[in-house]
Scaffold this active site. Structure first.
Site, mmCIF file in Angstrom:
data_model
loop_
_atom_site.group_PDB
_atom_site.id
_atom_site.type_symbol
_atom_site.label_atom_id
_atom_site.label_comp_id
_atom_site.label_asym_id
_atom_site.label_seq_id
_atom_site.Cartn_x
_atom_site.Cartn_y
_atom_site.Cartn_z
ATOM 1 N N ALA A 104 79.877 -32.161 74.563
ATOM 2 C CA ALA A 104 79.762 -33.619 74.464
ATOM 3 C C ALA A 104 80.063 -34.308 75.795
ATOM 4 C CB ALA A 104 80.688 -34.133 73.371
ATOM 5 N N HIS A 105 79.920 -35.651 75.779
ATOM 6 C CA HIS A 105 80.066 -36.428 77.018
ATOM 7 C C HIS A 105 81.479 -36.327 77.603
ATOM 8 C CE1 HIS A 105 80.861 -40.216 74.299
ATOM 9 N NE2 HIS A 105 81.748 -39.269 74.116
ATOM 10 N N ASN A 106 81.512 -36.248 78.929
ATOM 11 C CA ASN A 106 82.745 -36.243 79.721
ATOM 12 C C ASN A 106 83.621 -35.012 79.520
ATOM 13 O OD1 ASN A 106 82.181 -39.433 79.223
ATOM 14 N ND2 ASN A 106 83.062 -39.061 81.245
#
Length: 341
Positions: free
Chosen positions: A240-242
């Site tokens: 997922a993001h980051n």
């Protein structure tokens, strides 16, 4: 492609025992060997097959001495398993040594690529793409605007690399992988409706990273989703993001890592593991398959279960888990006895 025993021995620095001119054009398991194939013997459990195999050439350790007559030509090396692996790598390099741009495909006028570049049919290179030397982009792959790809990278058929992604040297992106899609960012309003939070970051993949087929790596909301050098991802993984994954960490298939989690160096994570967001996992952590990780994890922990326990504690607890029906019956019998008194 055909290779003689002499040529193979030259690649592996081995010694031929048998017909040096016999040629092979395919690989096989020793128990399934047939004429024209090359196999190897490294595990003593398979020794019996060397006397019946029909493989034309067999790679063996130097200390192997046949106890019966054999028909296969031997190539003797220091380590048969490592030599066969080396040969597989060489074979892949020869097999995948494609160059040139096939048609039809789309290459933006502002895209740049280095020497020995291959672009398969129906592939797409967007604006301001920069690609290094000896890069192979197979058919139906998509490389979006402002993507940077280093040297010796392979992007297999159907992979999608969204805009602003940065990929280092010696990486492999397998078919169906999607790198740089939007992170899962939405905010609810008072009516329970969701508004999208723009995902304006990117994905950074450092050197020597392998990404399996169907794996997805989301771009950051702000900043970057980062895979450090030497990371190995299996098929069908969600990052997922980051998220940040440390150097030389390996993750098996169907694992999901939620947003903003940081994973350390040299970790081993089994298949179907679920990891919540906004936590930190230390270095050299081992997580067994199908575990659920909902807390920060210190260096060198070994975990299993959902929610995950220390591996040793899980095994001790499991002894009681599997005896619960028996214990429940014992308690029921005791209660009946007490009530009858």
């Amino acid at each position: 492609m055909k290779f003689t025993a002499t040529q193979i021995a030259g690649i592996l620095e081995g010694e031929v025992e048998g017909n040096p001119q016999i040629a092979v054009h395919k690989l096989s398991k020793i128990e399934e060997g047939e004429k024209g194939s090359l196999t190897f013997l490294a595990n003593p459990k398979y020794t019996s097959y060397i006397y019946s195999t029909k493989a034309s050439i067999t790679i063996v350790n130097k200390d192997f001495v046949p106890e019966q007559s054999i028909s296969t030509t031997l190539i003797k090396v220091d380590d048969a398993y490592k030599s066969f692996s080396k040969l597989l790598e060489y074979y892949n390099q020869v097999k995948n040594n494609k160059v040139g741009i096939e048609s039809p495909c789309y290459v933006s006028e502002s895209a740049n690529y280095g020497e020995d570049f291959y672009l398969g049919a129906f592939a797409y290179l967007g604006n301001n793409v920069t690609i290094g030397n000896n890069v192979k982009v197979y058919p139906n792959a998509y490389v979006g605007d402002n993507v940077t790809i280093g040297d010796n990278v392979v992007v297999f058929a159907g992979a999608k690399i969204y805009s602003e992604t940065i990929i280092g040297n010696n990486c492999v992106i397998h078919g169906g992988a999607i790198i740089g899609a939007d992170g899962f960012g939405f905010t609810p309003n008072s009516n329970g409706e969701y508004s999208k939070v723009p995902q304006t970051g990117n994905v950074i993949i450092e050197d020597n990273v392998d990404i399996g087929a169907g794996t997805t790596i989301d771009r950051a909301t702000l900043g970057s989703t980062i895979l450090r050098k030497g990371v190995k991802l299996d098929n069908q993984i969600q990052i997922a993001h980051n998220v940040e994954i440390g150097e030389h960490t390996a993750i098996a298939a169907q694992t999901g890592v939620a947003g903003s989690t940081k994973i350390g160096k040299n970790c081993l994570i089994g298949g179907q593991v679920g990891i919540v967001g906004h936590i930190t996992i230390g270095d050299r952590v081992r997580i067994q398959a199908q575990s659920g990780i909902g807390r920060n994890v210190k260096d060198d922990e070994v975990l299993q279960g959902s929610p995950a326990l220390n591996y040793g504690d899980f095994n001790k607890s499991y002894v009681h888990f599997k005896n619960l029906p028996k214990l429940a019956n014992q308690i029921s019998n005791i209660e009946k006895k007490v009530e009858g008194e």
